[in-house]
Motif scaffolding. Structure first.
Motif, PDB file in Angstrom:
ATOM      1  N   GLU A 116     -25.756  42.372  31.939  1.00 14.82           N
ATOM      2  CA  GLU A 116     -27.061  42.801  32.417  1.00 14.82           C
ATOM      3  C   GLU A 116     -27.979  43.048  31.242  1.00 14.82           C
ATOM      4  O   GLU A 116     -27.532  43.356  30.129  1.00 14.82           O
ATOM      5  N   GLY A 117     -29.292  42.941  31.511  1.00 14.30           N
ATOM      6  CA  GLY A 117     -30.265  43.414  30.546  1.00 14.30           C
ATOM      7  C   GLY A 117     -30.421  44.919  30.649  1.00 14.30           C
ATOM      8  O   GLY A 117     -30.634  45.619  29.659  1.00 14.30           O
ATOM      9  N   PHE A 118     -30.305  45.430  31.870  1.00 12.62           N
ATOM     10  CA  PHE A 118     -30.374  46.867  32.133  1.00 12.62           C
ATOM     11  C   PHE A 118     -29.455  47.220  33.298  1.00 12.62           C
ATOM     12  O   PHE A 118     -28.483  47.922  33.118  1.00 12.62           O
ATOM     13  N   GLY A 119     -29.754  46.718  34.479  1.00 11.93           N
ATOM     14  CA  GLY A 119     -28.942  47.019  35.651  1.00 11.93           C
ATOM     15  C   GLY A 119     -29.435  48.288  36.321  1.00 11.93           C
ATOM     16  O   GLY A 119     -28.951  49.384  36.025  1.00 11.93           O
ATOM     17  N   THR A 149     -22.003  48.475  46.999  1.00 14.51           N
ATOM     18  CA  THR A 149     -22.391  47.649  45.861  1.00 14.51           C
ATOM     19  C   THR A 149     -23.752  47.037  46.172  1.00 14.51           C
ATOM     20  O   THR A 149     -24.044  46.684  47.325  1.00 14.51           O
ATOM     21  N   VAL A 150     -24.610  46.956  45.161  1.00 14.29           N
ATOM     22  CA  VAL A 150     -25.994  46.525  45.348  1.00 14.29           C
ATOM     23  C   VAL A 150     -26.338  45.469  44.305  1.00 14.29           C
ATOM     24  O   VAL A 150     -26.096  45.660  43.108  1.00 14.29           O
ATOM     25  N   GLY A 151     -26.916  44.366  44.743  1.00 13.75           N
ATOM     26  CA  GLY A 151     -27.353  43.336  43.805  1.00 13.75           C
ATOM     27  C   GLY A 151     -27.332  41.968  44.443  1.00 13.75           C
ATOM     28  O   GLY A 151     -26.730  41.754  45.495  1.00 13.75           O
ATOM     29  N   ARG A 152     -27.997  41.041  43.792  1.00 12.49           N
ATOM     30  CA  ARG A 152     -28.030  39.673  44.292  1.00 12.49           C
ATOM     31  C   ARG A 152     -26.631  39.061  44.262  1.00 12.49           C
ATOM     32  O   ARG A 152     -25.824  39.365  43.387  1.00 12.49           O
ATOM     33  N   LEU A 153     -26.359  38.225  45.241  1.00  7.05           N
ATOM     34  CA  LEU A 153     -25.028  37.640  45.375  1.00  7.05           C
ATOM     35  C   LEU A 153     -24.959  36.358  44.558  1.00  7.05           C
ATOM     36  O   LEU A 153     -25.333  35.283  45.014  1.00  7.05           O
ATOM     37  N   ASN A 154     -24.491  36.477  43.328  1.00  8.42           N
ATOM     38  CA  ASN A 154     -24.349  35.313  42.464  1.00  8.42           C
ATOM     39  C   ASN A 154     -23.161  35.515  41.529  1.00  8.42           C
ATOM     40  O   ASN A 154     -22.504  36.563  41.536  1.00  8.42           O
ATOM     41  N   VAL A 155     -22.887  34.509  40.723  1.00  5.09           N
ATOM     42  CA  VAL A 155     -21.707  34.535  39.855  1.00  5.09           C
ATOM     43  C   VAL A 155     -21.719  35.746  38.928  1.00  5.09           C
ATOM     44  O   VAL A 155     -20.690  36.411  38.733  1.00  5.09           O
ATOM     45  N   ARG A 156     -22.882  36.049  38.353  1.00  4.53           N
ATOM     46  CA  ARG A 156     -22.955  37.126  37.361  1.00  4.53           C
ATOM     47  C   ARG A 156     -22.616  38.489  37.949  1.00  4.53           C
ATOM     48  O   ARG A 156     -22.071  39.352  37.265  1.00  4.53           O
ATOM     49  N   LYS A 157     -22.926  38.702  39.218  1.00  2.01           N
ATOM     50  CA  LYS A 157     -22.643  39.998  39.838  1.00  2.01           C
ATOM     51  C   LYS A 157     -21.151  40.189  40.133  1.00  2.01           C
ATOM     52  O   LYS A 157     -20.727  41.291  40.458  1.00  2.01           O
ATOM     53  N   ASN A 158     -20.354  39.102  40.075  1.00  2.00           N
ATOM     54  CA  ASN A 158     -18.899  39.237  40.002  1.00  2.00           C
ATOM     55  C   ASN A 158     -18.261  39.845  41.250  1.00  2.00           C
ATOM     56  O   ASN A 158     -17.216  40.506  41.178  1.00  2.00           O
ATOM     57  N   LEU A 159     -18.847  39.611  42.403  1.00  3.04           N
ATOM     58  CA  LEU A 159     -18.335  40.248  43.608  1.00  3.04           C
ATOM     59  C   LEU A 159     -16.968  39.725  44.032  1.00  3.04           C
ATOM     60  O   LEU A 159     -16.200  40.445  44.678  1.00  3.04           O
ATOM     61  N   LYS A 203     -26.843  30.779  41.117  1.00  4.99           N
ATOM     62  CA  LYS A 203     -25.522  30.156  41.137  1.00  4.99           C
ATOM     63  C   LYS A 203     -24.520  31.123  41.753  1.00  4.99           C
ATOM     64  O   LYS A 203     -24.290  32.214  41.246  1.00  4.99           O
ATOM     65  N   ALA A 204     -23.882  30.730  42.855  1.00  4.57           N
ATOM     66  CA  ALA A 204     -23.053  31.646  43.638  1.00  4.57           C
ATOM     67  C   ALA A 204     -21.565  31.419  43.414  1.00  4.57           C
ATOM     68  O   ALA A 204     -21.128  30.357  42.986  1.00  4.57           O
ATOM     69  N   HIS A 205     -20.800  32.456  43.727  1.00  8.19           N
ATOM     70  CA  HIS A 205     -19.352  32.365  43.729  1.00  8.19           C
ATOM     71  C   HIS A 205     -18.872  31.576  44.948  1.00  8.19           C
ATOM     72  O   HIS A 205     -19.479  31.624  46.015  1.00  8.19           O
ATOM     73  N   VAL A 206     -17.760  30.906  44.821  1.00 10.97           N
ATOM     74  CA  VAL A 206     -17.010  30.432  45.972  1.00 10.97           C
ATOM     75  C   VAL A 206     -16.009  31.539  46.275  1.00 10.97           C
ATOM     76  O   VAL A 206     -15.161  31.865  45.447  1.00 10.97           O
TER      77      VAL A 206
END
Length: 354
Positions: free
Chosen positions: A267-270, A184-194, A222-225
């Motif tokens: 996403e706008g594109f992803g 999985t690739v992407g910034r670690l934040n709430v929106r990326k849903n990891l 803004k990150a996930h807990v």
């Protein structure tokens, strides 16, 4: 034509923003060598990789929203036919702005209060632009929905970065001993849903310490807990964090991964799914409008709010073949196409007002 580019992000900034700026200018210089190009960069920063024919002007102004204000006076001084800025529109004749997304309007919960206050300037300045470009039809519809006063919105696509396409692949140290893995690739934040992805692995029949999930990306916004239930999977090596990787390492990961899992809530594109397809990696992605638009025939879709759905998609997709539709999608999305569509729109307006 004479074009002035906002190259504030040339040196550093959001990874996707930096890549878009670099690719637009490099492809424009290559496809239209007869055009005269100028780029606004930050003073005191080394400029590497800029095409030789591009004239540089610099600014000390910070942050980006303020620095773009200087584009108007530069445009007047140099007599340019159009200004192309990033996110923050400029009030000049025949100006264009590339808006990455307006998720801060549709989903403010993904952002901190400080981020929302800064990003709100994007929507306030949109009416200043003659052309509003964005990456996808889905994002153009979102921009129009939340900014009904903006009429000229055109999706122009994105492409895989030249640096990623041309680099020689090199395995990250942490992946050299692995025969199989999910990526999985992407910034670690709430929106990326990891966190949902991690939870899905608890019941996965395929992902394990010997067939791990490799996570590429740095914390941002803004990150996930993290759910305490996934800590065991981190401790035993089922989930492995690689942090930021080089283009050479990212290419190797795409080429050797059994699957890219991309569970973003919106996403706008992803770009990662497109990059994965380009290098022959199967993809499983969130069932959201932009991914249906881009990857309808090439992806396994899942409900990003449901860990069970994500887990099933991982187990059923890992190691699957990439079909001809995937190759077609990867070939269709290119920087040459993006630049051509942007230039055509700008040139039509330029000819009409001469």
């Amino acid at each position: 034509m004479k074009i002035l580019f906002d190259a504030y992000w040339w040196h550093d900034g959001p990874p996707s923003g930096r890549m878009v700026v670099q690719e637009l200018i490099q492809e424009w210089a290559s496809s239209f060598p007869e055009d005269s190009l100028i780029a606004l960069v930050r003073e005191g920063k080394p400029v590497t990789g800029m095409p030789e024919q591009v004239e540089l002007v610099s600014t000390k102004l910070r942050p980006h929203a303020i620095a773009t204000r200087k584009l108007k006076s530069i445009a007047r001084k140099h007599g340019v036919n159009s200004v192309i800025s990033q996110n923050f529109a400029v009030n000049t004749s025949n100006s264009a702005v590339f808006v990455h997304d307006v998720l801060f309007q549709s989903n403010p919960e993904y952002f901190t209060p400080l981020e929302r206050a800064y990003l709100a300037v994007i929507s306030k300045r949109l009416p200043d632009a003659t052309h509003v470009f964005t990456s996808s039809v889905s994002e153009s519809e979102r921009i129009r929905k939340y900014n009904p006063h903006v009429t000229s919105i055109q999706p122009v696509g994105l492409g895989v970065g030249t640096g990623l396409q041309e680099v020689i692949a090199e395995p990250p140290v942490a992946a050299r001993a692995l025969s199989h893995f999910v990526l999985t690739v992407g910034r670690l934040n709430v929106r990326k849903n990891l966190n949902k992805v991690f939870t899905a692995l608890i019941t996965s029949q395929k992902v394990s310490p010997s067939f791990p999930l490799l996570v590429v990306g740095e914390a941002d916004g803004k990150a996930h807990v993290l759910d305490p239930a996934v800590q065991h999977l981190i401790d035993n090596g089922t989930i492995r964090f690689l942090g930021s990787v080089s283009n050479a390492e990212l290419r190797w990961l795409y080429e050797h991964s059994s699957l890219l899992i991309f569970a973003s809530l919106d996403e706008g594109f992803g770009l990662p799914p497109l990059e994965a397809l380009h290098f022959g990696c199967p993809i499983a992605v969130s069932d959201i409008p932009v991914f249906r638009e881009l990857y309808e025939d090439a992806a396994n879709f899942f409900d990003p709010t449901d860990s069970v759905s994500i887990g099933r998609a991982i187990d059923s997709s890992a190691g699957s073949d990439v079909g001809s539709s995937s190759l077609r999608i990867a070939a269709h999305n290119s920087w040459a196409r993006t630049v051509l569509e942007m230039r055509n729109a700008i040139e039509r307006k330029y000819i009409n007002v001469r």
